[in-house]
Design a protein around this motif. Structure first.
Motif, PDB file in Angstrom:
ATOM      1  N   ARG A   1     -22.756  27.791 -35.862  1.00 10.90           N
ATOM      2  CA  ARG A   1     -23.865  26.858 -36.113  1.00 10.90           C
ATOM      3  C   ARG A   1     -23.800  25.645 -35.195  1.00 10.90           C
ATOM      4  NH1 ARG A   1     -25.277  24.286 -42.074  1.00 10.90           N
ATOM      5  NH2 ARG A   1     -27.173  23.161 -41.485  1.00 10.90           N
ATOM      6  N   GLN A   2     -22.613  25.062 -35.064  1.00 15.67           N
ATOM      7  CA  GLN A   2     -22.467  23.884 -34.212  1.00 15.67           C
ATOM      8  C   GLN A   2     -22.332  24.265 -32.739  1.00 15.67           C
ATOM      9  OE1 GLN A   2     -23.051  20.987 -35.446  1.00 15.67           O
ATOM     10  NE2 GLN A   2     -23.076  21.753 -37.557  1.00 15.67           N
ATOM     11  N   GLY A   3     -21.601  25.339 -32.470  1.00 11.96           N
ATOM     12  CA  GLY A   3     -21.333  25.726 -31.092  1.00 11.96           C
ATOM     13  C   GLY A   3     -22.563  26.180 -30.337  1.00 11.96           C
ATOM     14  N   LEU A   4     -23.478  26.856 -31.025  1.00 11.28           N
ATOM     15  CA  LEU A   4     -24.663  27.378 -30.348  1.00 11.28           C
ATOM     16  C   LEU A   4     -25.596  26.256 -29.892  1.00 11.28           C
ATOM     17  CD1 LEU A   4     -25.809  30.121 -29.533  1.00 11.28           C
ATOM     18  CD2 LEU A   4     -27.091  30.175 -31.679  1.00 11.28           C
ATOM     19  N   LYS A   5     -25.556  25.139 -30.602  1.00  6.35           N
ATOM     20  CA  LYS A   5     -26.378  23.988 -30.188  1.00  6.35           C
ATOM     21  C   LYS A   5     -25.978  23.523 -28.792  1.00  6.35           C
ATOM     22  CE  LYS A   5     -26.881  22.199 -34.934  1.00  6.35           C
ATOM     23  NZ  LYS A   5     -26.583  21.048 -35.819  1.00  6.35           N
ATOM     24  N   THR A   6     -24.658  23.444 -28.566  1.00  7.42           N
ATOM     25  CA  THR A   6     -24.154  23.010 -27.258  1.00  7.42           C
ATOM     26  C   THR A   6     -24.303  24.116 -26.225  1.00  7.42           C
ATOM     27  OG1 THR A   6     -22.550  21.568 -28.351  1.00  7.42           O
ATOM     28  CG2 THR A   6     -22.130  22.128 -26.040  1.00  7.42           C
ATOM     29  N   PHE A   7     -23.964  25.333 -26.626  1.00 11.82           N
ATOM     30  CA  PHE A   7     -23.998  26.476 -25.717  1.00 11.82           C
ATOM     31  C   PHE A   7     -25.379  26.644 -25.086  1.00 11.82           C
ATOM     32  CE2 PHE A   7     -24.533  31.040 -24.845  1.00 11.82           C
ATOM     33  CZ  PHE A   7     -23.373  31.331 -24.147  1.00 11.82           C
ATOM     34  N   SER A   8     -26.425  26.494 -25.894  1.00  8.64           N
ATOM     35  CA  SER A   8     -27.795  26.715 -25.418  1.00  8.64           C
ATOM     36  C   SER A   8     -28.565  25.422 -25.193  1.00  8.64           C
ATOM     37  CB  SER A   8     -28.558  27.596 -26.415  1.00  8.64           C
ATOM     38  OG  SER A   8     -27.979  28.876 -26.494  1.00  8.64           O
ATOM     39  N   ASN A   9     -27.898  24.299 -25.445  1.00 10.33           N
ATOM     40  CA  ASN A   9     -28.553  22.994 -25.293  1.00 10.33           C
ATOM     41  C   ASN A   9     -29.851  22.941 -26.088  1.00 10.33           C
ATOM     42  OD1 ASN A   9     -28.800  20.351 -24.350  1.00 10.33           O
ATOM     43  ND2 ASN A   9     -29.940  20.962 -22.539  1.00 10.33           N
ATOM     44  N   TRP A  10     -29.763  23.388 -27.323  1.00 14.07           N
ATOM     45  CA  TRP A  10     -30.921  23.388 -28.229  1.00 14.07           C
ATOM     46  C   TRP A  10     -30.419  22.933 -29.606  1.00 14.07           C
ATOM     47  CZ3 TRP A  10     -35.804  24.424 -26.503  1.00 14.07           C
ATOM     48  CH2 TRP A  10     -36.816  24.482 -27.458  1.00 14.07           C
ATOM     49  N   PRO A  11     -30.848  21.767 -30.091  1.00 15.16           N
ATOM     50  CA  PRO A  11     -30.173  21.128 -31.227  1.00 15.16           C
ATOM     51  C   PRO A  11     -30.570  21.601 -32.611  1.00 15.16           C
ATOM     52  CG  PRO A  11     -31.915  19.714 -30.406  1.00 15.16           C
ATOM     53  CD  PRO A  11     -31.869  20.920 -29.493  1.00 15.16           C
TER      54      PRO A  11
ATOM     55  N   LEU B   1     -34.564  31.612 -31.204  1.00 17.25           N
ATOM     56  CA  LEU B   1     -34.899  32.999 -30.891  1.00 17.25           C
ATOM     57  C   LEU B   1     -34.446  33.341 -29.474  1.00 17.25           C
ATOM     58  CD1 LEU B   1     -36.415  35.615 -31.808  1.00 17.25           C
ATOM     59  CD2 LEU B   1     -38.423  34.700 -30.601  1.00 17.25           C
ATOM     60  N   TYR B   2     -33.739  34.482 -29.348  1.00 20.95           N
ATOM     61  CA  TYR B   2     -33.254  34.966 -28.053  1.00 20.95           C
ATOM     62  C   TYR B   2     -33.844  36.340 -27.793  1.00 20.95           C
ATOM     63  CZ  TYR B   2     -29.781  31.245 -28.314  1.00 20.95           C
ATOM     64  OH  TYR B   2     -29.182  30.021 -28.386  1.00 20.95           O
ATOM     65  N   ILE B   3     -34.303  36.564 -26.565  1.00 21.99           N
ATOM     66  CA  ILE B   3     -34.791  37.882 -26.153  1.00 21.99           C
ATOM     67  C   ILE B   3     -34.040  38.298 -24.897  1.00 21.99           C
ATOM     68  CG2 ILE B   3     -36.779  39.223 -25.377  1.00 21.99           C
ATOM     69  CD1 ILE B   3     -38.571  37.467 -27.048  1.00 21.99           C
ATOM     70  N   ASN B   4     -33.410  39.447 -24.975  1.00 14.92           N
ATOM     71  CA  ASN B   4     -32.594  39.978 -23.868  1.00 14.92           C
ATOM     72  C   ASN B   4     -31.553  38.965 -23.397  1.00 14.92           C
ATOM     73  OD1 ASN B   4     -34.009  42.445 -23.829  1.00 14.92           O
ATOM     74  ND2 ASN B   4     -35.614  41.554 -22.542  1.00 14.92           N
ATOM     75  N   GLY B   5     -30.936  38.283 -24.355  1.00 15.62           N
ATOM     76  CA  GLY B   5     -29.846  37.357 -24.059  1.00 15.62           C
ATOM     77  C   GLY B   5     -30.270  35.978 -23.607  1.00 15.62           C
ATOM     78  N   SER B   6     -31.566  35.719 -23.494  1.00 17.16           N
ATOM     79  CA  SER B   6     -32.048  34.415 -23.036  1.00 17.16           C
ATOM     80  C   SER B   6     -32.740  33.671 -24.168  1.00 17.16           C
ATOM     81  CB  SER B   6     -33.025  34.571 -21.867  1.00 17.16           C
ATOM     82  OG  SER B   6     -32.380  35.152 -20.754  1.00 17.16           O
ATOM     83  N   LEU B   7     -32.502  32.362 -24.249  1.00 21.36           N
ATOM     84  CA  LEU B   7     -33.128  31.551 -25.284  1.00 21.36           C
ATOM     85  C   LEU B   7     -34.626  31.409 -25.023  1.00 21.36           C
ATOM     86  CD1 LEU B   7     -32.940  29.589 -27.731  1.00 21.36           C
ATOM     87  CD2 LEU B   7     -32.540  27.760 -26.060  1.00 21.36           C
TER      88      LEU B   7
END
Length: 324
Positions: free
Chosen positions: A178-188, A193-199
């Motif tokens: 939950r916390q890590g994905l915010k930083t990983f994708s720079n989306w708070p 939603l991800y399609i084919n590995g892209s945000l």
């Protein structure tokens, strides 16, 4: 040592020294979190050869009594055992916490922290694995059946309106993700939603893309269950729906059937119904046959193990399997 897969619940640790620390992963094939965590324990297993730690995987729904014994109410769950007794547990897909608790148990018996396992999979690797579990991945609060916030409910409704094929990950079950994905994708915020590995983005972006017609062409569509089943049944002249695979049957009936089939030299295809709950339940209704394994010849149901045994005893099996 290779990670042991539970095949019977009367003595799952019969091949493991009782003095060893045993880590059992209770999982389900339909849960997106479980696949990456299986990779985590496989990596930990490679690192633990000389440290007295053994690993096992248990399909939780196939072993309800064992799941109840260790109070497993959701997947993934990890239980740490010595001589069959619970010494610790980790609920949820938390690789860092699992590694920490295993190291704690190692240090209790070794008297030293120098034998600790390194972290199995770093967070960024986990996140990358989760994002690519399916072509369309939705990280949300709750799941597609029970969204647990208004934003998640709206984005699920949009995907469902297009009959989209997608998987979800409940970020409420894993604070690290939950916390890590915010930083990983720079989306708070969530959902994401991800399609084919892209945000793609959150609800506002998805709404905008939906309104201007950009979203629908990007979404793979669900195939109707009946169409899927017909396709699977007809993928070869002889198709067997079973628990496990030809080389690794996961129930006694499937194992017996494989032994009989190998004696015939007839080419056949297998489908592991433990990997797809929709097929597992739907095929029972579709063919009006409540149990597994099920054998199909040229798209027609022959029956299960008992029917195959009867055909073998009467000398009709080979001709039946050849569709003659």
């Amino acid at each position: 040592m290779v990670v042991v897969t539970v095949s019977k619940d009367d003595n799952i640790l019969e091949s493991i020294n009782k003095d060893d620390l045993v880590v059992v992963h209770f999982y389900a094939d339909w849960a997106a979190q479980c696949g990456p965590m299986n990779e985590v324990i496989e990596e930990l297993d490679k690192q633990s050869e000389l440290r007295g730690v053994k690993f096992a995987k248990c399909p939780a729904e196939d072993f309800p009594e064992l799941s109840m014994k260790y109070n497993v109410t959701a997947v993934p769950t990890f239980v740490l055992l010595r001589a069959g007794s619970l010494v610790d547990r980790v609920d949820g897909a938390n690789a860092a916490e699992l590694t920490k608790k295993i190291n704690s148990e190692i240090s209790k018996t070794s008297g030293s922290t120098n034998t600790s396992l390194p972290t199995a999979v770093d967070l960024n690797t986990r996140l990358s694995q989760l994002i690519n579990v399916a072509p369309v991945m939705l990280f949300m609060k709750g799941n597609a059946v029970e969204p647990r916030c208004g934003f998640s409910k709206q984005i699920v409704a949009i995907l469902n309106s297009h009959n989209a094929e997608y998987k979800t990950f409940d970020i409420l079950n894993d604070e690290e993700v939950r916390q890590g994905l915010k930083t990983f994708s720079n989306w708070p915020t969530y959902p994401q939603l991800y399609i084919n590995g892209s945000l793609i983005g959150g609800l506002d972006i998805v709404k905008e893309m939906n309104e201007n017609g950009e979203l629908e062409p990007m979404l793979p569509k669900k195939t109707s269950l009946e169409t899927r089943l017909k396709s699977l049944i007809n993928q070869s002249n002889c198709v067997i729906f079973m628990k496990g695979s030809r080389d690794a049957p996961r129930c006694g009936f499937s194992k017996q059937l494989m032994q009989i089939m190998e004696e015939t030299d007839v080419k056949f295809t297998t489908f592991d119904i433990l990997t797809d709950e929709e097929v597992r339940q739907g095929l029972k209704t579709f063919s009006n046959w409540p149990t597994y394994p099920q054998v199909y010849i040229k798209g027609e149901l022959i029956g299960g193990l008992d029917i195959v045994k009867e055909l073998k005893e009467s000398g009709e099996l080979l001709n039946t399997l050849k569709g003659e």
